[in-house]
Design a protein around this motif. Structure first.
Motif, PDB file in Angstrom:
ATOM      1  N   LYS A  47       0.840  -1.203   0.000  1.00  0.00           N
ATOM      2  CA  LYS A  47       0.000   0.000   0.000  1.00  0.00           C
ATOM      3  C   LYS A  47       0.874   1.252   0.000  1.00  0.00           C
ATOM      4  O   LYS A  47       0.614   2.206  -0.748  1.00  0.00           O
ATOM      5  CB  LYS A  47      -0.903  -0.003   1.234  1.00  0.00           C
ATOM      6  CG  LYS A  47      -1.792   1.222   1.341  1.00  0.00           C
ATOM      7  CD  LYS A  47      -2.680   1.163   2.558  1.00  0.00           C
ATOM      8  CE  LYS A  47      -1.896   1.313   3.827  1.00  0.00           C
ATOM      9  NZ  LYS A  47      -2.759   1.382   5.020  1.00  0.00           N
ATOM     10  N   GLU A  48       1.919   1.264   0.823  1.00  0.00           N
ATOM     11  CA  GLU A  48       2.778   2.433   0.874  1.00  0.00           C
ATOM     12  C   GLU A  48       3.633   2.549  -0.385  1.00  0.00           C
ATOM     13  O   GLU A  48       3.921   3.647  -0.868  1.00  0.00           O
ATOM     14  CB  GLU A  48       3.676   2.352   2.121  1.00  0.00           C
ATOM     15  CG  GLU A  48       4.446   3.622   2.432  1.00  0.00           C
ATOM     16  CD  GLU A  48       3.527   4.756   2.804  1.00  0.00           C
ATOM     17  OE1 GLU A  48       2.383   4.500   3.207  1.00  0.00           O
ATOM     18  OE2 GLU A  48       3.950   5.931   2.662  1.00  0.00           O
ATOM     19  N   LEU A  49       4.039   1.403  -0.951  1.00  0.00           N
ATOM     20  CA  LEU A  49       4.867   1.431  -2.161  1.00  0.00           C
ATOM     21  C   LEU A  49       4.104   1.965  -3.361  1.00  0.00           C
ATOM     22  O   LEU A  49       4.717   2.380  -4.360  1.00  0.00           O
ATOM     23  CB  LEU A  49       5.390   0.023  -2.470  1.00  0.00           C
ATOM     24  CG  LEU A  49       6.540  -0.480  -1.582  1.00  0.00           C
ATOM     25  CD1 LEU A  49       6.789  -1.947  -1.799  1.00  0.00           C
ATOM     26  CD2 LEU A  49       7.800   0.336  -1.849  1.00  0.00           C
ATOM     27  N   SER A  50       2.766   1.915  -3.288  1.00  0.00           N
ATOM     28  CA  SER A  50       1.981   2.440  -4.407  1.00  0.00           C
ATOM     29  C   SER A  50       2.219   3.935  -4.615  1.00  0.00           C
ATOM     30  O   SER A  50       1.949   4.464  -5.694  1.00  0.00           O
ATOM     31  CB  SER A  50       0.491   2.169  -4.174  1.00  0.00           C
ATOM     32  OG  SER A  50       0.028   2.860  -3.026  1.00  0.00           O
ATOM     33  N   PHE A  51       2.759   4.622  -3.569  1.00  0.00           N
ATOM     34  CA  PHE A  51       3.055   6.042  -3.693  1.00  0.00           C
ATOM     35  C   PHE A  51       4.466   6.275  -4.227  1.00  0.00           C
ATOM     36  O   PHE A  51       4.849   7.426  -4.452  1.00  0.00           O
ATOM     37  CB  PHE A  51       2.918   6.735  -2.321  1.00  0.00           C
ATOM     38  CG  PHE A  51       1.536   6.662  -1.754  1.00  0.00           C
ATOM     39  CD1 PHE A  51       0.497   7.425  -2.261  1.00  0.00           C
ATOM     40  CD2 PHE A  51       1.253   5.792  -0.701  1.00  0.00           C
ATOM     41  CE1 PHE A  51      -0.759   7.354  -1.727  1.00  0.00           C
ATOM     42  CE2 PHE A  51      -0.009   5.712  -0.159  1.00  0.00           C
ATOM     43  CZ  PHE A  51      -1.031   6.491  -0.679  1.00  0.00           C
ATOM     44  N   TYR A  52       5.224   5.207  -4.429  1.00  0.00           N
ATOM     45  CA  TYR A  52       6.601   5.343  -4.894  1.00  0.00           C
ATOM     46  C   TYR A  52       6.820   4.417  -6.099  1.00  0.00           C
ATOM     47  O   TYR A  52       7.420   3.334  -5.960  1.00  0.00           O
ATOM     48  CB  TYR A  52       7.593   4.992  -3.777  1.00  0.00           C
ATOM     49  CG  TYR A  52       7.353   5.764  -2.507  1.00  0.00           C
ATOM     50  CD1 TYR A  52       7.724   7.101  -2.388  1.00  0.00           C
ATOM     51  CD2 TYR A  52       6.732   5.147  -1.407  1.00  0.00           C
ATOM     52  CE1 TYR A  52       7.506   7.805  -1.216  1.00  0.00           C
ATOM     53  CE2 TYR A  52       6.506   5.844  -0.233  1.00  0.00           C
ATOM     54  CZ  TYR A  52       6.883   7.178  -0.142  1.00  0.00           C
ATOM     55  OH  TYR A  52       6.656   7.863   1.011  1.00  0.00           O
ATOM     56  N   PRO A  53       6.348   4.799  -7.262  1.00  0.00           N
ATOM     57  CA  PRO A  53       6.490   3.923  -8.438  1.00  0.00           C
ATOM     58  C   PRO A  53       7.945   3.754  -8.871  1.00  0.00           C
ATOM     59  O   PRO A  53       8.264   2.841  -9.626  1.00  0.00           O
ATOM     60  CB  PRO A  53       5.664   4.636  -9.508  1.00  0.00           C
ATOM     61  CG  PRO A  53       5.622   6.064  -9.064  1.00  0.00           C
ATOM     62  CD  PRO A  53       5.616   6.042  -7.580  1.00  0.00           C
ATOM     63  N   GLU A  54       8.850   4.625  -8.408  1.00  0.00           N
ATOM     64  CA  GLU A  54      10.238   4.518  -8.817  1.00  0.00           C
ATOM     65  C   GLU A  54      10.995   3.440  -8.044  1.00  0.00           C
ATOM     66  O   GLU A  54      12.187   3.194  -8.315  1.00  0.00           O
ATOM     67  CB  GLU A  54      10.946   5.867  -8.626  1.00  0.00           C
ATOM     68  CG  GLU A  54      11.217   6.264  -7.177  1.00  0.00           C
ATOM     69  CD  GLU A  54      10.023   6.965  -6.548  1.00  0.00           C
ATOM     70  OE1 GLU A  54       8.924   6.887  -7.122  1.00  0.00           O
ATOM     71  OE2 GLU A  54      10.204   7.602  -5.495  1.00  0.00           O
TER      72      GLU A  54
END
Length: 928
Positions: free
Chosen positions: A60-67
Motif C-alpha cells: 500500500k505504501e509502495l503504491s506512492f513510490y512507483p520509482e
C-alpha cells in the motif's frame, strides 16, 4: 462557406498548437527521469496472516513510490536460509535492506556485515542483538506485556489464576512480552501466574500441548496468548474440555479480516486482543526517508492498545473503512495507469500521424481531457491520503493526551498529600503535646486546643480519603479479609454516633436479623463504608428523626445485606444519577462537604466484591443497602488479623474519633545520655526547626536542609542517629539512606525516615532502602523521641555483640554486612602491622583512607571502645595463640606482637586475662 473555412483553419491552427505542446510535454517528461531505488525485503517471521498484513501494508505504501523496485525473499522460518538470501541480495545489488527475522542472534552477523558495507538496514518487528543498523520499526513487546498484565488484573478484579501461552523460545517478542507480563502481574499479589506453555507461534502446537496443562491446573481463570493464532487454539482446547464458558482468553495482534483478532473479539471467542501493528507502511516510509536523505528517527516504536467489547466495533469499522479506501485508491491507481497507458498510446499515434493534422488535433483533445481527468483523480487521491493521515494523527494525539492526563492526575494526588501532611505535622504535633502536658492547662485553652485538634484531624481525614481514591483508581488497595462477626462490627461503628445523635434528638435503631453473622470481611475497608453511610444519614436527618440500621443474611442469593435508612428529605431526581460521582455535592445541598463520601463508599464496596445501591422518596428519606458476598475468593483472605486503621473522622456535632496521633505511647526506659549526636535532614524550615526544638533538650543536634549536605555531615561527624525526610530536593531520602548504608563509615547509623507518603508499597520501599524506622506525617513528637532512644539502646546491644565476636580466639570477623566488612578490614590492617611497636591510630586511619576522628567515631559507634584498646585486644588475642608454641620464648612473643618490652607485655596480658603469660603457658602445657 467562408465562415466555415475560417473556423476550420482556426481549428487546424489550434490542433497544431496542441500537438506541438503535447510533443514538447512528452519530450520533457522523458528527459529528467526520477531516481530509482532497489529495496530488498528479507522475511522470516511466522504466521501467514501476520505476513500478509505486513506485506499488504508495504504494498500500500509502495503504491506512492512507483520509482522503487521492491524484491522479496521469504526464508520460511529458516534463519540459515535467511542469511543465505541476504547474501544473494548483496550480490544482486540493493540500495536498502529491510529485515524481519524469526531468530535474532543467528541473523545479527550478516546484518552487521550489510551495514558495514554502507548499505542502510531497516530492522522490522524483531530486533537484533547489535546496534549496527540504520533504523528500527516495530512495537515495544515489553510494553505489550505490561498493558496485557494491567488489563488482565483489571479483568479479574486483581484476583485469579493466569496461564501464559508463550511464543517460540528464544525469540525476542516472546521474551519481551513475557517479561513485561510477569513484572506487571508481580505488582498484583492476588493474581498468580499458574503455568506456562511454550509454542512455535502456530496454533497446532497449542492444540498439542495445552490440554495436559489445563487438566493439571483446572483452577485457571484466564489464558494470555502471545498472538491471536495461539489464542484461537487455546479457545478450541477450552471448548473441547468444556471450559470455554469459564476461562477467558486474551491474545495479541488485533489483525483485521475474517480470521483476525478483531473478528475473534467481536465473536466473543477472545475476551480481548492487543493491537500490534505489523509496521509495513512505517517500514517503507522510514526506508524512503533514508534513501532520500531526509530526517528520520532511528527508533520508530509503534503504539498499541487493548481491543475488547468496548471498542471492537469501532476498530472493525475503522479497519473496514481503511480497507475500502485502500481498495478505492488501488482501483483509481489502476484507472490512472490505464489512462497513462492511453496517454502513451495516443502520444505514439501523434508521432506516427503527424501529417494528419485533424486527427492529431482530435487525439490532442482526447489527451488533454485525459490529462485533466488524471489531475482530478490525483487531487482526489491526495485528499483521501490526507484524510487517512489526519485520522491517524488524531488517534495518536488522543492516546498521548490520555496518557498525559493520567500522569498529571497521579502527580497531583501525590503532591497534594505531601503538601497537606507537612503543615498538619506542625499543627497536630504541638497541639498533642500541649494537651497531654498536664492538668494545669486552663479549661478554656484546653477547649480551644481540642477544637484545633478536631478540625486538623478532619482535614487529615479528607487527605486520607483523597489517597484512598487514588489507591482505588490505580488498583493499589488490596482486600485482606479476616473472619469475624459482622453484627458486632457494625454495632461498634454505631456506638460512635450515639452521642451526636442523642444531642440532636435522633433515634438510632439497630435491627440485626441474627445475633451473630460470621463473615469474611476486611475491617479497614468496610469501616470506611459504614462510617460514611452513617455520617451521611446523620447529616441529612432532621432533629427528632430516626436512623435504622438492619442486617439480614440471604443464603439463597449468597449474600448479606446491611441497610442504613433515614427519615431525611430524600434525594432529588436530578441528583440521583450523580450521587456516586466523585466531588458531587448535589443541586440542593445545604450541608457543605467534600463530595467524596458516597463515591469512596461505592468504590470500596466494589473492591470488596459487593454492591452499593439506594432508594429514596423525596420528603420521606433514603435507604442505602450494602450487599456483601457470603464467600470470598481465597486470594482475598488473610490469616493475620489486620490492625483497624480507623480514619480520623470529625463530625460537625463535636465528635472526634481517636487517631494514631493521639494514641498513648509506651514509656521506654533508655540508658542513652545527652552525649548522643542526632542529625536532622529536612528541607522544610518549619519542620526542621520543630524537630530541633523537640530533640535538642535530650541530645546533641546538627541539621541539614538537603540530602547532599546531610551526607557530608554524616561522613564528617558520624552521628548516632539520623532523622531524614523522604521528599528532599535533588537527592531524595531513599537515595540518602542507600548511600549511608553502602558507605562503611556510616553504615552502622540508624536512620528514621519521615514522610507524608503513607502507602504500604511506599513504606516497603523505605524499609528496603535500609531505613530502621518509617514514620508518616503527622507524627507524635513523643513517639519520635522514644523511637530515637530505643534505636540508641539497640545500637548499644549490637556493640556488645560485636565485642563478643572479637573476644574469641580468632580475631577475624566474617564480612557478611558492611559493618562486619569494616571490622574485617580494620582487623586485617592491624594484624599486618602487629610487629610494629610504633603503630599509631593515625597509621591505621591512613591505611583505611579516612581521618583519625572518623576512625575513632566509627570504632566507638560499632564496638563502644577506642582504636587503641581495639589494637591492644587483637595483640593479646594473638598472644594466646603464640604462647601455645613452646619454640617461642615469652620475650619473642612480646616483640613479635609489637610490645615495647616483655615486662609491658606481661603487665598487659595479666590485666586482660588475670594470669601472667608464663602461667597461661604452664596451664595449657599441663592440660595438654
Amino acid at each position: 462557406m467562408r465562415l466555415l473555412s475560417t473556423a476550420y483553419s482556426v481549428l487546424l491552427v489550434r490542433a497544431i498548437w496542441v500537438l506541438g505542446g503535447l510533443l514538447a510535454v512528452g519530450s520533457c517528461s522523458r528527459s529528467p527521469e526520477p531516481p530509482t531505488y532497489t529495496i530488498g525485503f528479507s522475511q522470516c517471521t511466522n504466521g501467514d496472516a501476520w505476513r500478509q498484513a505486513m506485506l499488504a501494508g508495504m504494498k500500500k505504501e509502495l503504491s506512492f513510490y512507483p520509482e522503487v523496485k521492491f524484491q522479496i525473499k521469504d526464508a520460511k522460518y529458516n534463519s540459515a536460509l535467511q542469511e543465505q538470501q541476504i547474501k544473494e541480495f548483496l550480490r544482486e545489488g540493493i540500495d536498502l535492506l529491510i529485515v524481519s527475522a524469526n531468530e535474532t542472534e543467528p541473523i545479527t552477523p550478516i546484518v552487521e556485515e550489510v551495514y558495514n558495507r554502507g548499505i542502510p538496514v531497516v530492522i522490522l518487528d524483531r530486533r537484533i542483538t547489535s546496534k549496527l543498523y540504520t533504523a528500527y520499526v516495530g512495537g515495544n513487546n515489553e510494553e505489550v506485556g505490561q498493558i496485557a498484565g494491567n488489563y488482565v488484573a483489571s479483568l479479574l478484579g486483581r484476583r485469579g489464576q493466569v496461564l501464559e501461552v508463550l511464543g517460540a523460545p528464544g525469540t525476542s517478542p516472546a521474551v519481551d512480552r513475557h517479561r513485561g507480563f510477569a513484572q506487571t502481574l508481580a505488582t498484583y499479589p492476588g493474581i498468580q501466574l499458574t503455568a506456562q506453555v511454550n509454542s512455535n507461534w502456530e496454533r497446532p502446537s497449542v492444540l498439542e500441548r495445552l490440554p495436559a496443562v489445563l487438566r493439571a491446573h483446572p483452577e485457571v481463570d484466564l489464558i494470555f496468548a502471545h498472538n491471536d493464532r495461539l489464542a484461537l487454539g487455546a479457545y478450541q482446547v477450552c471448548k473441547q474440555l468444556q471450559l470455554d464458558q469459564r476461562i477467558r482468553i486474551v491474545g495479541v495482534d488485533g489483525l483485521p479480516g475474517a480470521h483476525g483478532g478483531i473478528q475473534l473479539v467481536q465473536d466473543d471467542i477472545l475476551k480481548a486482543t492487543l493491537l500490534y501493528s505489523p509496521g509495513g507502511e512505517e517500514a517503507i516510509r522510514t526506508a524512503m526517508r533514508v534513501l532520500r536523505q531526509q530526517p528520520y528517527d532511528k527508533e520508530n516504536i509503534l503504539g498499541t492498545m487493548v481491543i475488547d467489547s468496548t471498542n471492537v466495533l469501532t476498530m472493525k469499522l475503522q479497519t473496514e473503512k481503511l480497507t475500502s479506501q485502500q481498495q478505492d485508491i488501488q482501483r483509481q491507481q489502476r484507472l490512472l495507469q490505464q489512462q497513462r497507458d492511453t496517454y502513451a498510446s495516443q502520444q505514439t499515434v501523434l508521432y506516427v500521424l503527424a501529417a494528419a493534422l485533424v486527427g492529431s488535433a482530435l487525439l490532442g483533445l482526447l489527451v488533454w481531457r485525459a490529462f485533466r481527468a488524471n489531475r482530478r483523480i490525483n487531487q482526489q487521491l491526495g485528499q483521501q491520503n490526507e484524510e487517512i493521515r489526519s485520522q491517524r494523527n488524531q488517534l495518536q494525539e488522543f492516546a498521548e493526551r490520555a496518557k498525559v492526563e493520567t500522569e498529571a492526575k497521579l502527580r497531583f494526588f501525590t503532591n497534594f498529600s505531601h503538601e497537606l501532611r507537612t503543615p498538619l505535622t506542625l499543627i497536630l504535633g504541638p497541639v498533642e503535646e500541649m494537651l497531654t502536658s498536664g492538668p494545669e492547662l486552663p479549661a478554656a485553652q484546653r477547649h480551644d486546643l481540642s477544637l484545633v485538634r478536631r478540625n486538623a484531624q478532619r482535614l487529615l481525614q479528607l487527605v486520607n480519603q483523597l489517597m484512598d481514591f487514588r489507591k482505588i483508581d490505580v488498583g493499589k488497595m488490596p482486600v485482606r479479609a479476616t473472619e469475624g462477626n459482622l453484627v458486632a462490627f457494625v454495632r461498634e461503628i454505631m456506638d460512635v454516633f450515639e452521642k451526636p445523635a442523642r444531642q440532636r434528638g435522633i433515634t438510632l435503631r439497630f435491627l440485626p436479623a441474627e445475633p451473630v453473622i460470621p463473615l469474611w470481611f476486611d475491617v479497614n475497608v468496610l469501616d470506611k463504608v459504614f462510617f460514611n453511610l452513617l455520617s451521611n444519614a446523620l447529616k441529612f436527618t432532621p432533629e427528632r428523626g430516626q436512623i435504622t440500621v438492619s442486617i439480614q443474611r440471604v443464603p439463597a442469593e449468597g449474600n448479606v445485606r446491611v441497610s442504613v435508612e433515614d427519615t431525611g428529605r430524600g434525594i432529588s431526581e436530578q441528583d440521583r444519577a450523580h450521587i456516586f460521582e466523585w466531588f458531587y455535592q448535589g443541586q440542593q445541598s445545604t450541608a457543605k462537604g467534600s463530595g467524596m463520601g458516597l463515591a469512596l463508599a461505592l468504590g470500596l464496596t466494589r473492591l470488596h466484591l459487593g454492591q452499593l445501591s439506594f432508594t429514596s422518596r423525596p420528603g420521606q428519606g433514603s435507604t442505602f443497602v450494602v450487599t456483601l458476598p457470603l464467600v470470598l475468593p481465597a486470594a482475598m483472605k488473610s490469616v493475620v488479623a489486620p490492625t483497624l486503621a480507623t480514619p480520623i473522622f470529625a463530625l460537625d456535632e463535636g465528635l472526634a474519633m481517636s487517631s494514631a496521633v493521639a494514641a498513648p505511647l509506651p514509656q521506654v526506659v533508655s540508658s542513652t545520655s545527652s552525649e548522643a549526636l542526632v542529625l536532622v535532614i529536612e528541607d522544610n524550615p518549619d519542620v526542621n526547626a520543630f524537630l530541633a526544638q523537640k530533640l535538642q533538650p535530650h541530645f546533641q543536634l546538627t541539621t541539614a536542609f538537603d540530602g547532599a549536605t546531610g551526607l557530608r555531615l554524616a561522613a564528617e561527624t558520624i552521628p548516632d542517629v539520623i532523622v531524614c525526610d523522604v521528599m528532599l530536593p535533588e537527592l531524595s531520602g531513599l537515595e540518602v539512606v542507600a548511600q549511608l548504608k553502602g558507605d562503611w563509615r556510616t553504615s552502622h547509623i540508624p536512620v528514621i525516615l519521615l514522610t507524608a507518603r503513607n502507602a504500604p508499597e511506599q513504606q516497603v520501599e523505605g524499609v528496603q532502602a535500609g531505613a530502621d524506622l518509617y514514620l508518616t506525617k503527622p507524627f507524635n513528637p513523643a513517639f519520635l523521641l522514644e523511637s530515637v532512644r530505643t534505636l540508641l539502646s539497640n545500637r548499644e546491644k549490637q556493640r556488645e555483640h560485636f565485642r563478643r565476636e572479637l573476644s574469641v580466639d580468632t580475631a577475624t570477623v566474617a564480612p557478611q554486612r558492611v559493618d562486619q566488612k569494616f571490622l574485617a578490614d580494620l582487623t586485617a590492617i592491624v594484624e599486618a602491622n602487629l610487629t610494629r611497636s610504633d603503630l599509631s591510630v593515625e597509621d591505621v586511619a591512613r591505611s583505611m583512607g579516612i581521618s583519625r576522628v572518623q576512625l575513632y567515631r566509627k570504632v566507638k559507634a560499632v564496638l563502644g571502645t577506642g582504636v587503641t584498646d581495639f589494637i591492644q585486644g587483637i595483640r593479646l588475642t594473638k598472644a594466646r595463640q603464640l604462647l601455645l608454641d613452646d619454640d617461642l620464648t615469652i620475650a619473642e612473643v612480646a616483640y613479635q606482637l609489637g610490645f615495647s618490652s616483655p615486662s609491658y607485655f606481661s603487665t598487659s596480658f595479666k590485666a586482660r586475662y588475670q594470669v601472667s603469660p608464663s602461667e597461661f603457658r604452664a596451664m595449657h602445657t599441663t592440660a595438654g
